[in-house]
Design an enzyme around this catalytic site. Structure first.
Site, PDB file in Angstrom:
ATOM      1  N   GLU A 125     -44.230 -16.121  -0.007  1.00  0.00           N
ATOM      2  CA  GLU A 125     -45.412 -16.082  -0.895  1.00  0.00           C
ATOM      3  C   GLU A 125     -45.057 -16.249  -2.369  1.00  0.00           C
ATOM      4  OE1 GLU A 125     -47.408 -12.454   0.302  1.00  0.00           O
ATOM      5  OE2 GLU A 125     -47.532 -13.091   2.384  1.00  0.00           O
ATOM      6  N   ASN A 178     -42.241 -19.316   3.269  1.00  0.00           N
ATOM      7  CA  ASN A 178     -43.326 -18.831   4.120  1.00  0.00           C
ATOM      8  C   ASN A 178     -44.513 -18.434   3.248  1.00  0.00           C
ATOM      9  OD1 ASN A 178     -44.304 -17.912   6.752  1.00  0.00           O
ATOM     10  ND2 ASN A 178     -44.047 -15.821   5.989  1.00  0.00           N
ATOM     11  N   HIS A 224     -53.185 -16.668   8.689  1.00  0.00           N
ATOM     12  CA  HIS A 224     -54.140 -15.550   8.683  1.00  0.00           C
ATOM     13  C   HIS A 224     -55.531 -16.127   8.403  1.00  0.00           C
ATOM     14  CE1 HIS A 224     -51.090 -12.443   8.912  1.00  0.00           C
ATOM     15  NE2 HIS A 224     -50.437 -12.983   7.889  1.00  0.00           N
ATOM     16  N   GLU A 261     -47.477 -16.167  11.405  1.00  0.00           N
ATOM     17  CA  GLU A 261     -48.172 -14.861  11.347  1.00  0.00           C
ATOM     18  C   GLU A 261     -49.642 -14.993  11.745  1.00  0.00           C
ATOM     19  OE1 GLU A 261     -47.774 -12.887   7.554  1.00  0.00           O
ATOM     20  OE2 GLU A 261     -45.705 -13.530   7.286  1.00  0.00           O
ATOM     21  N   ASP A 305     -53.271 -14.626  12.922  1.00  0.00           N
ATOM     22  CA  ASP A 305     -54.361 -13.804  13.449  1.00  0.00           C
ATOM     23  C   ASP A 305     -55.654 -14.365  12.887  1.00  0.00           C
ATOM     24  OD1 ASP A 305     -54.186 -12.683  10.844  1.00  0.00           O
ATOM     25  OD2 ASP A 305     -53.291 -10.825  11.563  1.00  0.00           O
TER      26      ASP A 305
HETATM   27  O1  G3I Z   1     -43.293   3.034   6.179  1.00  0.00           O
HETATM   28  C1  G3I Z   1     -44.363   3.828   5.654  1.00  0.00           C
HETATM   29  C2  G3I Z   1     -44.325   5.154   6.253  1.00  0.00           C
HETATM   30  O2  G3I Z   1     -43.137   5.805   5.879  1.00  0.00           O
HETATM   31  C3  G3I Z   1     -45.551   5.941   5.813  1.00  0.00           C
HETATM   32  O3  G3I Z   1     -45.593   7.149   6.464  1.00  0.00           O
HETATM   33  C4  G3I Z   1     -46.840   5.164   6.109  1.00  0.00           C
HETATM   34  C5  G3I Z   1     -48.069   5.862   5.605  1.00  0.00           C
HETATM   35  O4  G3I Z   1     -49.104   4.964   5.364  1.00  0.00           O
HETATM   36  O5  G3I Z   1     -46.758   3.919   5.496  1.00  0.00           O
HETATM   37  C6  G3I Z   1     -45.681   3.167   5.972  1.00  0.00           C
HETATM   38  O6  G3I Z   1     -45.660   1.911   5.347  1.00  0.00           O
HETATM   39  C7  G3I Z   1     -46.660   0.989   5.736  1.00  0.00           C
HETATM   40  C8  G3I Z   1     -45.966  -0.191   6.383  1.00  0.00           C
HETATM   41  O7  G3I Z   1     -46.897  -1.224   6.623  1.00  0.00           O
HETATM   42  C9  G3I Z   1     -45.289   0.171   7.693  1.00  0.00           C
HETATM   43  O8  G3I Z   1     -46.227   0.628   8.611  1.00  0.00           O
HETATM   44  C10 G3I Z   1     -47.393   0.555   4.496  1.00  0.00           C
HETATM   45  O9  G3I Z   1     -48.165   1.638   4.000  1.00  0.00           O
HETATM   46  C11 G3I Z   1     -48.278  -0.614   4.787  1.00  0.00           C
HETATM   47  O10 G3I Z   1     -48.805  -1.116   3.564  1.00  0.00           O
HETATM   48  C12 G3I Z   1     -47.470  -1.708   5.454  1.00  0.00           C
HETATM   49  O11 G3I Z   1     -48.325  -2.807   5.685  1.00  0.00           O
HETATM   50  C13 G3I Z   1     -47.703  -4.025   6.048  1.00  0.00           C
HETATM   51  C14 G3I Z   1     -47.999  -5.079   4.984  1.00  0.00           C
HETATM   52  O12 G3I Z   1     -47.390  -6.300   5.366  1.00  0.00           O
HETATM   53  C15 G3I Z   1     -47.460  -4.669   3.627  1.00  0.00           C
HETATM   54  O13 G3I Z   1     -47.803  -5.604   2.689  1.00  0.00           O
HETATM   55  C16 G3I Z   1     -48.258  -4.478   7.371  1.00  0.00           C
HETATM   56  O14 G3I Z   1     -47.875  -3.560   8.388  1.00  0.00           O
HETATM   57  C17 G3I Z   1     -47.732  -5.886   7.719  1.00  0.00           C
HETATM   58  O15 G3I Z   1     -48.426  -6.391   8.820  1.00  0.00           O
HETATM   59  C18 G3I Z   1     -47.960  -6.816   6.534  1.00  0.00           C
HETATM   60  O16 G3I Z   1     -47.399  -8.054   6.855  1.00  0.00           O
HETATM   61  C19 G3I Z   1     -47.567  -9.103   5.893  1.00  0.00           C
HETATM   62  C20 G3I Z   1     -46.354  -9.994   5.990  1.00  0.00           C
HETATM   63  O17 G3I Z   1     -45.165  -9.257   5.859  1.00  0.00           O
HETATM   64  C21 G3I Z   1     -46.414 -11.122   4.965  1.00  0.00           C
HETATM   65  N1  G3I Z   1     -47.652 -11.869   5.067  1.00  0.00           N
HETATM   66  C22 G3I Z   1     -48.868 -11.062   5.050  1.00  0.00           C
HETATM   67  C23 G3I Z   1     -48.808  -9.972   6.133  1.00  0.00           C
HETATM   68  C24 G3I Z   1     -50.111  -9.185   6.192  1.00  0.00           C
HETATM   69  O18 G3I Z   1     -50.324  -8.478   5.003  1.00  0.00           O
END
Ligand code: G3I
Length: 363
Positions: free
Chosen positions: A168, A209, A245, A274, A276
């Site tokens: 990105e 990506n 997405h 990715e 969905d």
């Molecule tokens: O790891 C912490 C954990 O320690 C904590 O307890 C918990 C409480 O909310 O949060 C956890 O972190 C979260 C993490 O996912 C792991 O579950 C974050 O808050 C959450 O923001 C994070 O979201 C991820 C997101 O990227 C972050 O930007 C999504 O799961 C993931 O699907 C998403 O993936 C991205 C790709 O990498 C790049 N392209 C877009 C895509 C969708 O946003």
């Protein structure tokens, strides 16, 4: 690295050969009528069919684990290869969750996509705060990035078939994203990242990506121009990852085929990384049919070009999707519902893979 041939051999050896522990008991009922899985159907068009994996779900949810193993020939860590997870404290690495995913994949004859070496999100707090308070200067930041890329790619050397090296880096208008990396290092950080990754694992295919680069538009054209320029300079860029997405309330990007074809013509690979397709909740039959059509159109575009060799969904069950937490009132974006019941989108992909298998000579 697991060869693709081995992955296919394991898949062909059927799900019966999978060692799933308790998950194996859960599989048969839900798989009734689904003897062919996406990964077995994808063998003939010679496509890797992948999913992002939530490693907490993989550890705790047996039906989830069974479907990851039986339906997919490629896996991507949804979060656990990102910088904040692998180096939570400066100089202290934690590869444990990512290593577990890699060994799961090897056990089940799956390839692994690496996601992601450089992003503006999910950076460790020690890094962002050090840059913000000036205790990490530009020279040191460049050295830190070099070391991060080198150490992570080396750690997984031979185990990752495609790396999302930079994630990105463009805005919608095709200008560079105003990230910490651009602000501190200037645009040369992109070429550096690819050179460092290549030095650490010369066999991995190195990708850029992004989202909203499905069709021909300002952003995908910026990628095209950058890829062309970097390749002319001998920088080891080998592919464009197209996240996919989508949202059914917007029109399907119409010129996906043209976009993939121009990257093909540059000698680059493409990959859907990715996918969905979200919708405003509640889901209904009309929305699910439109969603199925969008999944199928992306798949058809991929199998129509030589360079598109992997097709990855961003999770496969609505149970663990990132969408509802980010887009209020939206969801149901995946190919199975919360109970792993296959949706029309799953059937559309299966039908698309069968149709691709009937055609000959893609590769
Ligand atoms: O790891 C912490 C954990 O320690 C904590 O307890 C918990 C409480 O909310 O949060 C956890 O972190 C979260 C993490 O996912 C792991 O579950 C974050 O808050 C959450 O923001 C994070 O979201 C991820 C997101 O990227 C972050 O930007 C999504 O799961 C993931 O699907 C998403 O993936 C991205 C790709 O990498 C790049 N392209 C877009 C895509 C969708 O946003």
């Amino acid at each position: 690295m697991l060869s693709r041939r081995l992955a296919i051999a394991v898949a062909t050896g059927a799900v019966a050969a999978l060692s799933l522990g308790t998950a194996a008991q859960a599989a048969p009922a839900r798989h009734a009528g689904h003897e062919a899985t996406l990964r077995t159907l994808a063998e003939r068009p010679d496509l890797l069919i992948g999913t992002a994996v939530d490693t907490s779900a993989l550890a705790a949810d047996a039906p989830y684990r069974a479907d990851v193993a039986s339906e997919f020939s490629s896996v991507t860590a949804e979060n656990v290869m990102k910088w904040e997870v692998v180096e939570p404290a400066r100089g202290t690495y934690d590869w444990s969750q990512a290593d577990q995913l890699v060994s799961f994949a090897q056990k089940h004859g799956q390839e692994v996509r690496g996601h992601t070496l450089l992003w503006h999100n999910q950076l460790p707090a020690w890094l962002t705060s050090g840059v913000a308070d000036g205790s990490i200067d530009t020279g040191e930041l460049r050295a830190i990035l070099h070391r991060h890329i080198t150490d992570e790619v080396r750690h997984f050397k031979g185990e990752i078939y495609q790396w999302d090296v930079v994630n990105e880096v463009f805005d919608e208008d095709g200008s560079y994203r105003d990230s910490l990396w651009l602000q501190k290092l200037g645009p040369s950080y992109i070429a550096d990242a690819f050179k460092w990754a290549h030095a650490a694992d010369p066999k991995a295919k190195l990708f850029m990506n992004d989202y909203n680069v499905e069709g021909v538009n300002a952003k995908s054209t910026a990628y095209y121009d950058l890829a062309k320029k970097l390749r002319a300079q001998g920088v080891p860029v080998q592919g464009l990852g197209i996240q996919g997405h989508l949202d059914i309330q917007y029109g399907f990007p119409g010129d996906v085929g043209d976009n993939l074809a121009r990257f093909d013509a540059l000698g680059l690979q493409t990959a859907f990384t990715e996918i969905d397709v979200r919708m405003t909740l509640p889901a209904d039959a009309t929305k699910l049919a439109r969603q199925a059509q969008d999944y199928r159109r992306l798949l058809d575009a991929c199998v129509a070009v030589k360079g598109c060799k992997s097709f990855t969904v961003w999770g496969f069950s609505d149970k663990y999707s990132w969408v509802p937490g980010t887009f209020t009132g939206e969801g149901a974006a995946n190919i199975m519902d919360e109970n792993y019941v296959r949706k029309p989108a799953y059937t559309a992909l299966a039908d698309g893979l069968r149709a691709a298998a009937r055609r000959t000579g893609r590769h």
